[in-house]
Scaffold this active site. Structure first.
Site, PDB file in Angstrom:
ATOM      1  N   GLU A 121     -35.715  71.568  95.879  1.00 60.06           N
ATOM      2  CA  GLU A 121     -34.388  71.352  95.290  1.00 60.06           C
ATOM      3  C   GLU A 121     -33.517  70.466  96.175  1.00 60.06           C
ATOM      4  O   GLU A 121     -33.553  70.588  97.404  1.00 60.06           O
ATOM      5  CB  GLU A 121     -33.732  72.722  95.124  1.00 60.06           C
ATOM      6  CG  GLU A 121     -32.300  72.672  94.624  1.00 60.06           C
ATOM      7  CD  GLU A 121     -31.705  74.072  94.504  1.00 60.06           C
ATOM      8  OE1 GLU A 121     -32.471  75.057  94.459  1.00 60.06           O
ATOM      9  OE2 GLU A 121     -30.476  74.164  94.473  1.00 60.06           O
ATOM     10  N   ARG A 180     -36.998  82.007  96.121  1.00 64.77           N
ATOM     11  CA  ARG A 180     -36.606  80.853  96.945  1.00 64.77           C
ATOM     12  C   ARG A 180     -36.726  81.253  98.407  1.00 64.77           C
ATOM     13  O   ARG A 180     -36.266  82.319  98.808  1.00 64.77           O
ATOM     14  CB  ARG A 180     -35.157  80.454  96.626  1.00 64.77           C
ATOM     15  CG  ARG A 180     -34.755  79.150  97.285  1.00 64.77           C
ATOM     16  CD  ARG A 180     -33.289  78.817  97.059  1.00 64.77           C
ATOM     17  NE  ARG A 180     -32.432  79.498  98.000  1.00 64.77           N
ATOM     18  CZ  ARG A 180     -31.123  79.249  98.137  1.00 64.77           C
ATOM     19  NH1 ARG A 180     -30.530  78.361  97.361  1.00 64.77           N
ATOM     20  NH2 ARG A 180     -30.401  79.909  99.018  1.00 64.77           N
ATOM     21  N   TYR A 207     -28.972  76.108 106.316  1.00 71.03           N
ATOM     22  CA  TYR A 207     -28.551  76.432 104.961  1.00 71.03           C
ATOM     23  C   TYR A 207     -29.329  77.630 104.418  1.00 71.03           C
ATOM     24  O   TYR A 207     -30.558  77.650 104.481  1.00 71.03           O
ATOM     25  CB  TYR A 207     -28.737  75.238 104.000  1.00 71.03           C
ATOM     26  CG  TYR A 207     -28.566  75.723 102.588  1.00 71.03           C
ATOM     27  CD1 TYR A 207     -27.299  76.032 102.118  1.00 71.03           C
ATOM     28  CD2 TYR A 207     -29.656  75.985 101.775  1.00 71.03           C
ATOM     29  CE1 TYR A 207     -27.122  76.572 100.869  1.00 71.03           C
ATOM     30  CE2 TYR A 207     -29.499  76.526 100.516  1.00 71.03           C
ATOM     31  CZ  TYR A 207     -28.222  76.815 100.073  1.00 71.03           C
ATOM     32  OH  TYR A 207     -28.051  77.384  98.849  1.00 71.03           O
ATOM     33  N   ASP A 215     -34.784  74.966  98.892  1.00 66.95           N
ATOM     34  CA  ASP A 215     -33.582  74.145  98.714  1.00 66.95           C
ATOM     35  C   ASP A 215     -33.314  73.364 100.003  1.00 66.95           C
ATOM     36  O   ASP A 215     -32.999  73.955 101.037  1.00 66.95           O
ATOM     37  CB  ASP A 215     -32.397  75.079  98.399  1.00 66.95           C
ATOM     38  CG  ASP A 215     -31.169  74.336  97.929  1.00 66.95           C
ATOM     39  OD1 ASP A 215     -31.103  73.098  98.116  1.00 66.95           O
ATOM     40  OD2 ASP A 215     -30.257  74.985  97.380  1.00 66.95           O
ATOM     41  N   GLU A 266     -31.408  80.748  88.193  1.00 69.20           N
ATOM     42  CA  GLU A 266     -31.121  81.287  89.529  1.00 69.20           C
ATOM     43  C   GLU A 266     -30.231  82.519  89.366  1.00 69.20           C
ATOM     44  O   GLU A 266     -29.277  82.505  88.582  1.00 69.20           O
ATOM     45  CB  GLU A 266     -30.387  80.220  90.357  1.00 69.20           C
ATOM     46  CG  GLU A 266     -30.067  80.670  91.769  1.00 69.20           C
ATOM     47  CD  GLU A 266     -29.314  79.587  92.547  1.00 69.20           C
ATOM     48  OE1 GLU A 266     -28.673  78.728  91.917  1.00 69.20           O
ATOM     49  OE2 GLU A 266     -29.369  79.614  93.786  1.00 69.20           O
ATOM     50  N   HIS A 280     -30.936  71.200 100.263  1.00 68.01           N
ATOM     51  CA  HIS A 280     -29.466  71.093 100.296  1.00 68.01           C
ATOM     52  C   HIS A 280     -28.945  69.727 100.728  1.00 68.01           C
ATOM     53  O   HIS A 280     -28.064  69.619 101.583  1.00 68.01           O
ATOM     54  CB  HIS A 280     -28.871  72.216 101.165  1.00 68.01           C
ATOM     55  CG  HIS A 280     -27.758  72.917 100.471  1.00 68.01           C
ATOM     56  ND1 HIS A 280     -26.471  72.936 100.935  1.00 68.01           N
ATOM     57  CD2 HIS A 280     -27.741  73.599  99.308  1.00 68.01           C
ATOM     58  CE1 HIS A 280     -25.707  73.611 100.083  1.00 68.01           C
ATOM     59  NE2 HIS A 280     -26.455  74.027  99.092  1.00 68.01           N
ATOM     60  N   GLU A 292     -26.940  70.593  90.991  1.00 68.11           N
ATOM     61  CA  GLU A 292     -25.902  71.636  90.991  1.00 68.11           C
ATOM     62  C   GLU A 292     -24.513  71.067  91.261  1.00 68.11           C
ATOM     63  O   GLU A 292     -23.520  71.686  90.885  1.00 68.11           O
ATOM     64  CB  GLU A 292     -26.238  72.751  91.982  1.00 68.11           C
ATOM     65  CG  GLU A 292     -26.247  72.314  93.424  1.00 68.11           C
ATOM     66  CD  GLU A 292     -26.648  73.425  94.387  1.00 68.11           C
ATOM     67  OE1 GLU A 292     -27.668  74.089  94.127  1.00 68.11           O
ATOM     68  OE2 GLU A 292     -25.947  73.614  95.390  1.00 68.11           O
ATOM     69  N   TRP A 349     -23.864  69.049 104.051  1.00 65.84           N
ATOM     70  CA  TRP A 349     -24.122  70.495 104.095  1.00 65.84           C
ATOM     71  C   TRP A 349     -24.852  70.929 102.871  1.00 65.84           C
ATOM     72  O   TRP A 349     -24.481  70.575 101.770  1.00 65.84           O
ATOM     73  CB  TRP A 349     -22.821  71.309 104.236  1.00 65.84           C
ATOM     74  CG  TRP A 349     -23.156  72.746 104.456  1.00 65.84           C
ATOM     75  CD1 TRP A 349     -23.597  73.308 105.637  1.00 65.84           C
ATOM     76  CD2 TRP A 349     -23.161  73.803 103.470  1.00 65.84           C
ATOM     77  NE1 TRP A 349     -23.863  74.640 105.450  1.00 65.84           N
ATOM     78  CE2 TRP A 349     -23.604  74.967 104.127  1.00 65.84           C
ATOM     79  CE3 TRP A 349     -22.839  73.873 102.130  1.00 65.84           C
ATOM     80  CZ2 TRP A 349     -23.740  76.197 103.482  1.00 65.84           C
ATOM     81  CZ3 TRP A 349     -22.961  75.076 101.477  1.00 65.84           C
ATOM     82  CH2 TRP A 349     -23.410  76.245 102.149  1.00 65.84           C
ATOM     83  N   ARG A 390     -30.123  71.135  87.203  1.00 68.33           N
ATOM     84  CA  ARG A 390     -29.585  72.330  87.852  1.00 68.33           C
ATOM     85  C   ARG A 390     -28.119  72.619  87.560  1.00 68.33           C
ATOM     86  O   ARG A 390     -27.528  73.498  88.186  1.00 68.33           O
ATOM     87  CB  ARG A 390     -29.736  72.148  89.373  1.00 68.33           C
ATOM     88  CG  ARG A 390     -31.135  72.144  89.875  1.00 68.33           C
ATOM     89  CD  ARG A 390     -31.623  73.546  90.160  1.00 68.33           C
ATOM     90  NE  ARG A 390     -30.877  74.174  91.221  1.00 68.33           N
ATOM     91  CZ  ARG A 390     -30.416  75.424  91.185  1.00 68.33           C
ATOM     92  NH1 ARG A 390     -30.605  76.176  90.126  1.00 68.33           N
ATOM     93  NH2 ARG A 390     -29.750  75.932  92.205  1.00 68.33           N
TER      94      ARG A 390
END
Ligand code: KDG
Ligand code: MG
Length: 406
Positions: free
Chosen positions: A240, A147, A159, A214, A343, A216, A266, A406, A287
């Site tokens: 992601e 990643r 991030y 990612d 991950e 985020h 996630e 975030w 995820r």
């Protein structure tokens, strides 16, 4: 068999972890991870005050019945606190059942569907040279998928890449309070910069290395569509959390505009969060973590649902999933057919001493080991020597001061 004791252990060997330990009248113990980063004590109370009294005296073999009674019986369903608490119970019960059977958990889930579990690691750098060093370090550790997160010119922290002193583990202290670090964000600068980062990484490391990124949750669907499209020449393994995940309908727009594979989930905690995304095949990887999705039992069902739509697993595995949650994930990864990638960031040596585990990492792959159960033992004394430390994830503001995701 009966559950005769249930302890909720909070320990901070570098960062906070919440663990449920169940003990049966035959002296068999089971562990489950209930760590919810930045909101840990809410799950501790949910377990200690509301769940433990219900568990004492019950049959640990009745995993599905216990799960349904905790989920339906509370009346207040879903949400990260509830589902992290139920996850800890579910995994601890699977741990006990597999120990009674004398088998590693993956054997009870249908046995191994592969020899080992492919992982990806995190490369971070404030600049391109720093990022390259980070990629090289991961390749030396054996990682085969990486990643990529970088700093963005003009922003102090992004991030995955924290300016010194701004990391979540070192929050700002004001008087006696611990407050979250505040990071800055500029979507335009990010969108202009990221394609050049992937171009540089491809030029340096070649076309074959699987690369992930990612976002985020920081983009709107149209911004995410633009990013996915601009990254197509660099052949990402996935993009992601390109847009806030609870807006499932927004993913239609992203999907229509780009062939970059998408990974989401996630922060999701039930199958209902995925209905549109999976049912309409709007994503490529799911995820969710065992720890935040109510445990092995419901995550297995989600993966079976996803399989019908050619969607693969990609269990969330940052440092804030404890070795207990990680072990449960690796057993599931080994057993299911539609495994995608795991991950894996590893844990500190001290964390690995508190949670001694049978799973092993080599050559970029994990294996859960052959110990009965999930294969993790908690060192209670060492855990107690490292008590809870209040900590928050950072927050994020635009340059005019507006709060951003975030
Ligand atoms: O607690 C929040 C972290 O788990 C999250 O920021 C990590 O996005 C993350 C990832 O993909 O590992
Ligand atoms: Mg993520």
């Amino acid at each position: 068999m009966k559950i005769v004791d249930a302890k909720v252990v909070v320990t901070s060997p570098g960062r906070n972890f919440v663990t449920l330990q169940l003990t049966t009248d035959e002296g068999i113990t089971g562990l489950g991870d209930a760590t919810l980063n930045g909101r840990e004590l809410s799950v501790v109370s949910y377990l200690r005050d509301h769940v433990v009294p219900l568990l004492l005296g019950t049959d640990p073999h009745r995993i599905e019945d216990t799960w349904q009674s905790l989920y339906r019986g509370a009346y207040w369903r879903r949400g990260p606190v509830t589902m992290a608490a139920i996850a800890a119970v579910d995994v601890a019960l699977w741990d006990i059942k597999a120990k009674v059977a004398g088998l590693p958990l993956y054997q009870l889930l249908g046995g191994a569907s592969r020899d080992r579990v492919r992982t990806y690691g995190h490369a971070n750098g404030t600049s391109i040279p720093e990022l390259f060093d980070s990629v090289r370090a991961l390749l030396e550790q054996g990682y085969q998928s990486i990643r990529i997160q970088t700093g963005v010119p003009g922003l102090k922290a992004v991030y995955g890449v924290h300016a010194p002193g701004a990391h979540a583990a070192n929050p700002t202290r004001l008087d006696q309070r611990v407050l979250p670090a505040v990071e800055d964000w500029d979507t335009g600068a990010y969108l202009r910069h990221i394609p050049s980062v992937f171009e540089a990484v491809r030029n340096e490391f070649g076309p074959d290395l699987p690369l992930l990124h990612d976002a985020h949750h920081r983009l709107t669907p149209i911004q995410a569509a633009r990013l996915g499209k601009s990254l197509e020449p660099y052949d990402l393994f996935w993009l992601e959390d390109c847009t806030p995940a609870e807006n499932q309908d927004g993913l239609r727009l992203v999907r229509e505009h780009t062939t970059t594979p998408l990974a989401i989930g996630e922060v999701f905690n039930t199958v209902f969060d995925y209905q549109t995304l999976v049912g309409e095949q709007l994503i490529d990887y799911v995820r969710s973590a065992v720890t935040h999705f109510g445990g092995v039992s419901p995550l297995r069902k989600l993966f079976d649902y996803a399989a019908q739509h050619q969607i693969k697993s990609a269990i969330h595995g940052p440092e804030d999933i404890s070795p207990v949650g990680m072990a449960a994930a690796i057993h599931l990864d080994l057993a299911i057919h539609n495994f995608g990638i795991q991950e894996y960031s590893g844990h500190t040596d001290l964390t690995n001493e508190v949670f001694r585990h049978a799973y092993t990492f080599s050559d970029g792959h994990l294996h859960p080991g052959e110990a009965p159960g999930i294969g993790v033992e908690l060192d209670a004394e060492l855990a107690a020597a490292h008590p809870y430390q209040q900590a928050y994830l950072p927050t994020n503001r635009l340059q005019d001061g507006t709060v951003h995701d975030w």
